[in-house]
Design an enzyme around this catalytic site. Structure first.
Site, short mmCIF file in Angstrom:
data_model
loop_
_atom_site.label_atom_id
_atom_site.label_comp_id
_atom_site.label_asym_id
_atom_site.label_seq_id
_atom_site.Cartn_x
_atom_site.Cartn_y
_atom_site.Cartn_z
N GLY A 47 0.81 -1.21 0.00
CA GLY A 47 0.00 0.00 0.00
C GLY A 47 0.85 1.26 0.00
CB SER A 48 3.93 2.23 1.82
OG SER A 48 3.42 1.99 3.10
CG ASN B 54 -5.10 3.90 9.01
OD1 ASN B 54 -5.44 4.93 8.44
ND2 ASN B 54 -4.03 3.85 9.75
CB SER C 192 -1.98 -3.09 1.37
OG SER C 192 -1.06 -3.90 2.07
CB CYS D 33 2.91 3.80 11.30
SG CYS D 33 2.06 2.77 10.12
C1 LIG Z 1 -1.63 -0.48 6.03
C2 LIG Z 1 -2.00 0.75 5.29
C3 LIG Z 1 -1.14 1.30 4.32
C4 LIG Z 1 0.22 0.73 4.04
O1 LIG Z 1 0.18 -0.50 3.38
P1 LIG Z 1 1.49 -1.43 3.40
O2 LIG Z 1 1.15 -2.54 2.49
O3 LIG Z 1 1.67 -1.87 4.82
O4 LIG Z 1 2.61 -0.59 2.90
C5 LIG Z 1 -1.56 2.42 3.64
N1 LIG Z 1 -2.75 2.98 3.89
C6 LIG Z 1 -3.60 2.49 4.80
C7 LIG Z 1 -4.92 3.15 5.02
C8 LIG Z 1 -3.25 1.37 5.54
O5 LIG Z 1 -4.09 0.90 6.46
#
Ligand SMILES: *Cc1c(COP(=O)(O)O)cnc(C)c1O
Length: 391
Positions: free
Chosen positions: A70-71, A151, A199, A324
């Protein structure tokens, strides 16, 4: 009793995802870019996974770009929107105060490249409105990015309406849908978004793999230089086992979506019923537009960290906000954004459920939270002060 209630941080790999991955980790070891048979077999797995992921969100397989998670998807989407804007002389970006750090920190980096950023308020409800976005738009706006579901507090944003507005204005629109995909219906055509981040490890897929959906016609800009993988937009030999596991997990999640949602609403409502009677507690974010399995509460007079540790000792794994920020003593930027006072934001608890949880576990959570909150307040000078002021 063990209760894993931190599914917004990450989820357990599903059996189906594991079973799909195992042969790829052993036998399907070819490089999809190789022209020989072993490579082309790997390529077939890659493209089948792309079709499965596309189907799950009603996209075309050509609109799916695999990333490391996701990042990375957020980073690439924001830089694409920003740089495409800059080519037309536009350098203003709109987002919200409660985005994930993958978005907020990329925006900080873009500010250093002379982009202007406006972060709109998300109100006490934890929901932005199209009006908020409209009020922030200028002649110079090139990109709007608003997360689909938060989140930490689980509130769902009016993505379809914002996307429609952006389309009218000719502004690129991205949504971080990491918490939404696999949890609520996500149909990219219906939503009308330009870019959308996914993600795998948030819906029982493996960690370290994700997707950036990019609507046909948008020239995605590469942020990792190298080989010509992902049609030249994302270099690096593909994480094939991860990608295949993600495809299995997203198909499974979408197939069971309705049942899972119903079950999770039931579990969450049981938690709310059991916990709402605790003195001086509050539920953060409106429950009206809300993920089925996420509940965020604050308990006055206590520290979230102490609450978490004592719950952990009772077998309950929860969180005080995003993974985080945990470990730091700063209160959550999300809770501050929805107007929770700093001292109350310190006493937050996020319970994020999955369909693997059950009602007996919820009863254990309710009893444990009540017990631990009562104990922590009995030794809290802050609570003593709150009570003294009441009299
Ligand atoms: C977990 C998360 C991310 C990051 O995803 P990763 O795969 O861990 O890098 C980004 N945005 C939201 C809203 C998330 O919950």
């Amino acid at each position: 009793m063990q209760v894993y209630a931190d599914n917004a941080a990450t989820t357990k790999l599903s059996k189906k995802a594991l079973d799909a991955m195992l042969p790829v980790l052993t036998d399907i070891y070819g490089n999809p870019s190789s022209l020989h048979t072993v490579g082309q077999t790997a390529k077939e797995y890659l493209e089948k996974a792309r079709e499965d992921v596309a189907r799950a969100i009603n996209a075309d397989s050509k609109e799916i770009y695999f990333t490391s998670g996701g990042s990375e998807a957020d980073n690439q989407a924001l830089r694409t929107g920003a740089y495409l804007g800059a080519k037309k002389g536009k350098r203003h970006i709109i987002s919200t105060k409660f985005e994930h750090h993958a978005v907020l920190h990329t925006l900080d980096a873009l500010k250093k490249e002379a982009f202007d950023v406006t972060l709109v308020d998300v109100h006490e409800t934890g929901v932005v409105t199209v009006e908020d976005i409209r009020n922030a738009v200028t002649e110079d706006t090139c990109l709007v990015t608003v997360m689909m579901a938060n989140n930490e507090i689980g509130t769902i944003q009016p993505i379809k309406e914002i996307a429609e507005f952006c389309k009218e204005k000719g502004i690129y629109f991205h949504t971080d849908a990491v918490q939404a995909v696999g949890h609520i219906p996500v149909d990219v055509k219906d939503l009308g978004v330009d870019m959308l981040s996914i993600s795998a490890h948030k819906f029982h897929g493996p960690k370290g793999v994700g997707v950036l959906y990019v609507r046909k016609g948008i020239p995605l800009i590469s942020i990792i230089e190298g080989g010509a993988q992902e049609r030249g937009k994302r270099a690096g030999t593909e994480n094939l086992a991860g990608i295949v596991g993600m495809a299995a997990a997203i198909s499974e999640a979408v197939e069971n979506l309705e049942n899972n949602m119903k079950k999770l609403y039931g579990l969450r409502d049981a938690l709310i019923d059991g916990l709402k009677g605790i003195e001086r507690c509050r539920i953060n974010g409106s429950l009206e537009h809300h993920l089925p399995g996420t509940l965020n509460m604050c308990f006055e007079g206590i520290e979230g960290e102490s609450l978490l540790l004592l719950l952990d000792a009772k077998g309950i794994n929860a969180s005080s906000g995003s993974a985080c920020t945990s470990g730091s003593l700063d209160p959550s930027h999300v809770l501050l954004a929805i107007g929770v006072p700093v001292e109350i934001a310190h006493g937050s608890l996020r319970l994020s459920l999955s369909e693997e949880n059950n009602i007996e576990q919820m009863q254990h959570v309710i009893n444990s939270v009540k017990e631990v909150v009562t104990y922590l307040r009995s030794i809290s000078p802050v609570w003593e002060k709150i009570k003294a002021e009441e009299e």
